[in-house]
Design a protein around this motif. Structure first.
Motif: not given
Ligand code: SF4
Ligand SMILES: Nc1nc2c(c(=O)[nH]1)N[C@H]1C(S)=C(S)[C@@H](COP(=O)(O)OP(=O)(O)OC[C@H]3O[C@@H](n4cnc5c(=O)[nH]c(N)nc54)[C@H](O)[C@@H]3O)O[C@H]1N2
Ligand SMILES: Nc1nc2c(c(=O)[nH]1)N[C@H]1C(S)=C(S)[C@@H](COP(=O)(O)OP(=O)(O)OC[C@H]3O[C@@H](n4cnc5c(=O)[nH]c(N)nc54)[C@H](O)[C@@H]3O)O[C@H]1N2
Ligand SMILES: [Mo]
Length: 649
Positions: A10, A12, A14, A16-18, A20, A45-46, A48-49, A176, A550
């Motif tokens: 990800c 975005r 954020c 967290n940079t998940c 995915l 992941s959140c 928001k995905t 998160i 975001i």
């Molecule tokens: S928490 Fe959500 S917006 Fe943030 S990096 Fe993970 S998937 Fe992306």
């Protein structure tokens, strides 16, 4: 058709940079979930995905280039949009020099290939760019003063902590990946403290919630430090051998009693005791600074006093301790590929006052703005000034996804891909892993990656052969530090690479400061914290991260008809307004209509609202915020703005 799964990262804005996993069917992404194998995000992941997939396929998304004519926006071909852009760039260069063009790079996507956007403009001759920050500048600069170079503890090191102090940070909403960590500390009998003028969502996970007055955390940190000294629990060996200025800092503390400090901070003495007790008796405690803390003009006082508190408690350079905030998201790339060395230094404009800077720029005037991954008309402070600036500039190119407030004022719209349509590399400002961005789907409509866009534009200039190379070749060069650290781009495609930063920094107690020691702040001017106080505007406006969006990444359909602003019910009574009422929120520079929510979780001296709503949708809180730069770090003190509330009669 069968479903395929692509692992990606990800991108975005954020921390967290998940990692995915995108599931693709018939060329469309049908789900986006956390990749289990990611060493930090581990399958998280959140929410928001799911909404992000809707964003990718939204009817509102702009997926073909457009040019504005007298009759409004018109679809055009890429060649038409790029020819016009190149012609204007050449015209302004020839008439007024390259610095008459401003390149505005925002925070929307900060990948490896994004370095090349500026490289492009540097090959062109070097244009006006930005300095300062709308985001974390103050925190980083303040911590650099204390520690030499800000290095955060790897979030996985917080598993060694017996306590976590979330100071102006709301990870349940914004990061998160820290939540399992918080729960782990609690499960093991450790303590969690949340410090925030607003009882944010993360406070529900805390043992103790402390609500200081906005911008006054410095006094709470000083009070806790004073308590530690009074109990003779200070880290004497560390203070004597590895610190500079500790005695001077103590004389600053000596100016006040603990009672006075707590009163100035707007907290109880019991709160300060609990904080001090946690640092000493629930050690090691990690302090995590949030971005809410540095949105004040003299926020460096609070940040430096928190660093000082950690030093006095002896948690600096200790596993599971420290004061952590962010990571360098451009850290694993070769900075040469910004291209700044290709020209003599060029003019920069100060981001926190960008409207004013554009308006007053002379020799040459700004005649063109090219923005990517940014929505400054909505997100920079003092929107009306930014609008005035944008309107006065002859030609504006906007690259992004939606017709937001900044796009509305442009002459050319260049539709960008989302990260699901791109191959790239993404580092994080919340952890130490770099991940691959692997393309899951073909670009939607005619959208192009920034790299593709700038490569096509470069073909219209004499430096084309210096820019037009395959993305893979560029990435290999840009990511050369990763190769030097023993990684490779091909391996990265399948597995995140950990940047060789320490799990816990400063273990050897050497700090890259002038003294080689931890440096205490040695001056403190209480008067400065009263900046902007005005009895007619009694509330501090906190415009914080929204739970489900975001920054300004929204569509028109995502907006409620009015922004919601929350206020303590007792204050609402004083203003003769009630929950659900339409009200006016007014600052020294503007006013907006809003819907009032009464909420006991807000301190009586604050109003809370979510940032990011568009002006064109009736939101646009930055029409209220004053534009100024922070004293340290050229950050943006959004929360220095004071407001009042008026009923609509
Ligand atoms: S928490 Fe959500 S917006 Fe943030 S990096 Fe993970 S998937 Fe992306
Ligand atoms: N869902 C979601 N996630 C996001 C974002 C988003 O918009 N939405 N934005 C991303 C970005 S750009 C960033 S920079 C990060 C920000 O991440 P965070 O720092 O966690 O979030 P913020 O909401 O900016 O601020 C955190 C808290 O600081 C508090 N605060 C404000 N003033 C003070 C003060 O004077 N003292 C104290 N102690 N607390 C104060 C606010 O009430 C708020 O609850 O999150 C990122 N993640
Ligand atoms: N009142 C108030 N204002 C604030 C804050 C606050 O707390 N209060 N917080 C501030 C903070 S922390 C931040 S970080 C800034 C953010 O300020 P900005 O970076 O100016 O704004 P964003 O809303 O993040 O917009 C990013 C845009 O980039 C687009 N985008 C995403 N990926 C790409 C891409 O690959 N290419 C292109 N061309 N476009 C892309 C998105 O669609 C989106 O439109 O806002 C600040 N503004
Ligand atoms: Mo940010």
């Amino acid at each position: 058709m069968t479903e395929t799964q692509i692992t990606t990262t990800c991108t975005r804005d954020c921390p967290n940079t998940c990692g995915l996993t995108a599931t693709v069917k018939d060329g469309r992404v049908i789900s986006l979930t956390g990749a289990k194998e990611h060493p930090f995000t581990r399958g998280l992941s959140c929410h928001k995905t799911a909404a992000y997939i809707e964003r990718v396929y939204s009817k509102e998304r702009i997926t073909s280039p457009m040019i504005r004519s007298i009759s409004g926006w018109k679809r055009c071909t890429w060649d038409e949009a790029l020819d016009l852009t190149a012609d204007k760039m050449k015209q302004f260069r020839d008439e007024d020099g390259t610095e008459s063009i401003l390149y505005y790079q925002g925070y929307g996507e900060r990948t490896g290939l994004k370095l090349l956007n500026k490289y492009f403009f540097n090959l062109f001759g070097g244009v006006t760019t930005l300095r300062g920050s709308l985001c974390g500048g103050t925190g980083q600069a303040s911590q650099n003063l204390d520690l030499g170079v800000r290095i955060s503890h790897d979030p996985l090191d917080h598993y060694n902590s017996k306590a976590m102090i979330l100071w102006a940070r709301n990870p349940v909403v914004t990061n998160i990946g820290l939540v399992p960590n918080i729960k782990h500390v609690r499960k093991n009998g450790g303590r969690i403290i949340v410090i925030d003028p607003f009882r944010n969502k993360t406070a529900a996970l805390a043992d103790r919630y402390i609500a200081p007055a906005p911008g006054k955390d410095v006094y709470l940190a000083m009070a806790a430090a004073k308590i530690i000294y009074e109990q003779e629990k200070e880290a004497r060996e560390f203070l004597t051998n590895h610190c500079h200025g500790a005695q001077k800092y103590k004389t600053l503390l000596d100016r006040y009693t603990i009672k006075e400090l707590c009163c100035l901070a707007g907290v109880t003495e019991n709160d300060a005791d609990y904080l001090a007790d946690t640092l000493i008796n629930s050690a090691p405690a990690s302090i995590l600074l949030g971005w809410g803390l540095h949105r004040y003009k003299d926020a460096h006082y609070s940040i430096r006093a928190i660093d000082a508190l950690a030093a006095i408690a002896g948690t600096i350079g200790i596993e599971g301790g420290g004061v952590s905030q962010g990571f360098e998201e451009y850290g694993p790339y070769d900075p040469k590929y910004w291209g700044d060395e290709l020209n003599p230094p060029r003019r920069t404009l100060l981001m926190p006052v960008i409207g004013e800077e554009i308006i007053k720029a002379q020799n040459p005037k700004i005649r063109m703005i090219f923005s990517t991954a940014a929505n400054p008309v909505c997100m920079a402070p003092n929107s009306n000034k930014v609008i005035e600036a944008w309107q006065q500039v002859e030609f504006k190119v906007y690259s992004g996804h939606f017709m937001d407030d900044t796009a509305e004022l442009a002459d050319v719209f260049l539709p960008a891909t989302t990260f699901l349509e791109e191959d790239d590399v993404m580092a994080s400002y919340g952890h130490n892993y770099v991940g691959a961005v692997n393309k899951a789907i073909e670009p939607v409509g005619e959208a192009r990656t920034d790299f593709h866009m700038f490569s096509s534009l470069a073909k219209r200039f004499s430096f084309a052969d210096r820019f037009c190379r395959p993305a893979e070749a560029w990435l290999n060069d840009i990511c050369s530090p990763i190769t030097e650290w023993g990684g490779s781009l091909s391996a990265l495609k399948h597995e995140p690479f950990r940047i060789p930063e320490p799990m816990a920094p400063y273990l050897d107690k050497h700090f890259p400061t002038p003294s080689g020691k931890f440096e205490f702040m040695t001056e403190f001017d209480q008067q400065l914290l009263e900046h902007g106080n005005d009895e007619h505007y009694p509330y501090t406006l906190l415009s914080v991260a929204a739970n489900s969006t975001i920054c300004s990444e929204r569509t028109m359909a995502d907006h409620t008809s009015l922004p919601e602003v929350s206020m303590h019910p007792d204050e609402a009574l004083l203003h003769k307004v009630k929950n659900g009422d339409e009200i006016i929120v007014k600052s020294q520079i503007g006013e907006i209509r809003a819907k009032l929510r009464t909420d006991e979780n807000v301190r009586r001296d604050c109003l809370i609202s979510e940032r990011g709503g568009w002006i064109k949708a009736g939101h646009g809180l930055n029409r209220l915020t004053l534009d100024m730069a922070s004293t340290i770090g050229n950050g943006t003190p959004y929360y220095q703005t004071k407001v009042t509330v008026l009923p609509i009669i």
